[in-house]
Design a protein around this motif. Structure first.
Motif, PDB file in Angstrom:
ATOM      1  N   ALA A  46       0.582  -0.816   0.113  1.00 49.02           N
ATOM      2  CA  ALA A  46       0.094   0.009   0.028  1.00 49.02           C
ATOM      3  C   ALA A  46       1.026   0.842  -0.072  1.00 49.02           C
ATOM      4  N   GLN A  47       1.763   0.961   0.596  1.00 47.12           N
ATOM      5  CA  GLN A  47       2.922   2.789   0.317  1.00 47.12           C
ATOM      6  C   GLN A  47       3.487   2.434  -0.242  1.00 47.12           C
ATOM      7  N   GLY A  48       4.247   0.960  -1.067  1.00 50.62           N
ATOM      8  CA  GLY A  48       4.653   1.680  -2.123  1.00 50.62           C
ATOM      9  C   GLY A  48       3.777   1.961  -3.452  1.00 50.62           C
ATOM     10  N   THR A  49       2.515   1.814  -3.816  1.00 49.08           N
ATOM     11  CA  THR A  49       1.757   1.830  -4.459  1.00 49.08           C
ATOM     12  C   THR A  49       0.866   3.630  -4.371  1.00 49.08           C
ATOM     13  N   ALA A  50       1.209   4.198  -3.242  1.00 52.95           N
ATOM     14  CA  ALA A  50       0.898   5.395  -2.837  1.00 52.95           C
ATOM     15  C   ALA A  50       1.301   6.249  -3.091  1.00 52.95           C
ATOM     16  N   LEU A  51       2.644   5.223  -3.322  1.00 52.04           N
ATOM     17  CA  LEU A  51       4.267   6.351  -3.530  1.00 52.04           C
ATOM     18  C   LEU A  51       4.537   6.685  -5.010  1.00 52.04           C
ATOM     19  N   VAL A  52       3.635   6.321  -5.898  1.00 49.55           N
ATOM     20  CA  VAL A  52       3.641   6.582  -7.188  1.00 49.55           C
ATOM     21  C   VAL A  52       3.067   7.763  -7.529  1.00 49.55           C
ATOM     22  N   MET A  53       1.894   7.835  -6.761  1.00 48.40           N
ATOM     23  CA  MET A  53       0.701   9.188  -7.276  1.00 48.40           C
ATOM     24  C   MET A  53       1.101  10.254  -6.148  1.00 48.40           C
TER      25      MET A  53
END
Length: 251
Positions: A46-53
């Motif tokens: 979740a943290q890594g995916t959110a960082l793309v945004m």
């Protein structure tokens, strides 16, 4: 991913981007609970995916804040460089931790942040000064602590820096949010790279979120400059508590 799913994720990105611009956090603080609750991602993913945004949102929001309130370059660099170095080490450690313990730590961090901001609502406001209350090299200490937090949780550095800048260094809320974005820009980028190298990013899910955030973050920045400062702090506190509640229900 179907067209329907893409549109839904785009709409979610629009909402997250608006909130990110409003609070000067790039949207990641609410994206992480949303990804965990709505999509069932573990904490690191979740943290890594959110960082793309978060990374492009932070850069765009930083530019928008700078247009409205010029950000002092040496202040921004002191925060950004110290944050970058500490975020790199913290992110390398975070990808190896247990996901459930990470989630619990994130919830504790959110609750503590909300309680701190709540206490500030009922305390006598610190006088706003022109410039900084303390010499600008002290910003590197703040940047180091915020970088460790940002590298560990993917976000968090900016939300820590904003209240410290207003309370300790005497800046206004809007100036603090702009400086916090300057702090977050390089540290979030290096944290994203670290998470991606360890396969903690869902790129397909992240793409429409990032697009929606880029389209809407300027709305949030505009709204932040229109709202009274006390109301902005109240909204931020409520927002953080809701995030903690959403994640706490997943434990």
């Amino acid at each position: 991913m179907s067209l329907f799913d893409f549109v839904l994720n785009l709409l979610l990105g629009l909402a997250l981007g608006t909130l990110g611009g409003l609070f000067g956090i790039g949207g990641g603080l609410i994206a992480i609970p949303a990804l965990g609750v709505l999509f069932g991602l573990d904490q690191q993913l979740a943290q890594g995916t959110a960082l793309v945004m978060v990374v492009p949102n932070v850069l765009l929001a930083l530019w928008r804040y700078h247009q409205r309130n010029r950000i002092e370059l040496r202040h921004a660099l002191a925060l950004a460089l110290s944050s970058l170095l500490c975020a790199l080490g913290a992110a390398s450690w975070a990808v190896s931790l247990d996901a459930e313990r990470m989630r619990l730590g994130f919830v504790i961090f959110l609750v503590g942040l909300a309680l701190y901001n709540l206490s500030r609502l009922y305390s006598r406001p610190a006088p706003v000064v022109v410039g900084l209350r303390y010499p600008w090299p002290w910003l590197a200490v703040l940047g180091s602590g915020a970088g460790l937090l940002g590298g560990l949780f993917g976000v968090g550095g900016a939300v820590l820096a904003t209240p410290v800048l207003t309370t300790v260094f005497g800046t206004s809320q809007v100036v603090a949010q702009g400086l916090s974005l300057a702090l977050a820009a390089p540290s979030t980028a290096v944290t994203l790279a670290t998470y991606a190298l360890h396969d903690h990013v869902d790129w397909l899910l992240a793409a429409p979120l990032a697009l929606g955030g880029l389209l809407s973050i300027s709305w949030g920045v505009r709204l932040a400059h229109a709202l009274p400062e006390r109301l902005l702090r109240v909204l931020f506190t409520v927002f953080v508590l809701l995030c903690a509640l959403a994640l706490g229900l997943k434990l």
